[in-house]
Write a protein that holds these residues in place. Structure first.
Motif: not given
Length: 362
Positions: A81-82, A85-86, A146, A150
């Motif tokens: 799902s990311e 973003l990544a 990203w 994290k």
């Protein structure tokens, strides 16, 4: 008391190693120290395509292991799902050759690898052989922030400063992981390190969705005479001092990267108009519609070249104290392709030092 680990370097090698250290050794405090962060790293200039290539004397079986593990990691993020973003996406297209070329050892690691059909080859005059592949592209300008976010969200510390010696921080950390890339020329006093200068053009061309790469590196290799800008102690007669000329087109989320150069031993950080002209003309010849593209920027970066990747433990004694260091640098142009696999191995080396300490407290 928690063990303190410092990772020097905030490129794709450094941040991935720090992230994996957090996941594997939650009982330790991990800090990243670097002079430069995204968007000012080598990775931010790179095309970021997973595509293995020869790395000097690095054993092929190790390269295969590291690159394969990295591909599986990237694929997992890509299908999650990311992904946006990544900055990770699937990328398909053609690798072109002027003559027949044997299949590479990494052909079975990609999602798809096959020889081009006669009809496909007919679209690229002058080429007699080629491969069609489905690989992964990483936009490091997204991927690095990203990962760093994290890292910080999990309690990781980040400091921006230049480290001149391991002794400088040895009193503050139990283990140092050196991911300083080309910085190891001075930090680790590793004079085998060589910059591999890369110049690329970024353009806006949303109609280009297929990659194209002229992989005929032998035809593009030429001797190189230095302008005298190399650091003290560099041998201008080194066998690593030469230029390799390639043509490649890699579409991505934030534009299309056109390249490129592989200038071994060249420390110049400024765009070369001659290189810009050659890259532009070569890419427009391969994909003629690029002549209508909008040029966004011309960038230069230095890949951390070395005769082989250095991934090993070392204990340095200074002032009667043993400094534990894990080295993870010298990946040349293979940082994106190898980063997660090399991080796994570096973390395992750190773990071998940390776990006996944990056990002794039980």
């Amino acid at each position: 008391m928690k063990k303190k680990i410092c990772v020097i370097g905030a490129g794709v090698i450094g941040i991935s190693t720090a992230r994996l250290l957090q996941e594997t050794l939650p009982s330790c405090d991990v800090t990243i120290i670097a002079e430069k962060f995204s968007p000012h790293t080598t990775g931010d200039v790179s095309a970021g395509v997973w595509k293995p290539h020869a790395l000097g004397d690095t054993p092929v079986e190790l390269q295969s292991k590291w690159s394969g593990n990295t591909f599986e990691h990237l694929l997992k993020v890509c299908m999650g799902s990311e992904a946006s973003l990544a900055g990770i996406q699937l990328l398909s297209g053609y690798l072109l050759f002027q003559d027949y070329t044997e299949d590479p050892s990494w052909s079975n690691q990609m999602l798809r690898f096959c020889h081009m059909t006669p009809r496909e080859l007919a679209q690229f005059p002058g080429y007699r052989h080629g491969w069609f592949i489905i690989t992964i592209k990483v936009e490091c300008r997204r991927y690095l922030p990203w990962m760093l976010n994290k890292f910080k969200s999990m309690g990781g510390a980040v400091l921006q400063r230049k480290i001149h010696s391991f002794e400088e921080i040895s009193a503050d950390y139990d283990i140092i992981v050196n991911c300083s890339g080309l910085g190891s020329y001075e930090l680790a006093k590793d004079k085998t390190m060589q910059p591999i200068r890369g110049q690329v053009i970024r353009v806006r061309a949303p109609w280009i969705t297929t990659m194209g790469c002229d992989d005929a590196t032998k035809a593009g290799r030429e001797p190189y005479v230095f302008p005298g800008s190399e650091p003290p102690g560099l041998n201008p007669q080194s066998e690593y001092h030469y230029k390799v000329r390639k043509v490649y087109i890699y579409p991505g989320m934030d534009g299309v990267v056109l390249g490129g150069t592989h200038d071994y031993g060249d420390w110049n950080t400024e765009p070369d108009p001659t290189d810009t002209k050659r890259i532009w003309e070569g890419c427009c010849k391969l994909f003629p519609s690029l002549k209508h593209a909008e040029i966004l920027e011309v960038n230069v970066g230095h890949r951390p070249g070395r005769p082989s990747v250095r991934l090993e433990k070392e204990i340095v004694t200074s002032g009667g104290k043993a400094i534990k260091i894990v080295h993870n640098y010298g990946h040349g142009g293979g940082g994106v392709t190898l980063h997660w696999g090399c991080a796994q191995e570096a973390v395992q080396m750190v773990k071998e030092w940390v776990e006996p300490c944990v056990t002794s407290r039980l």
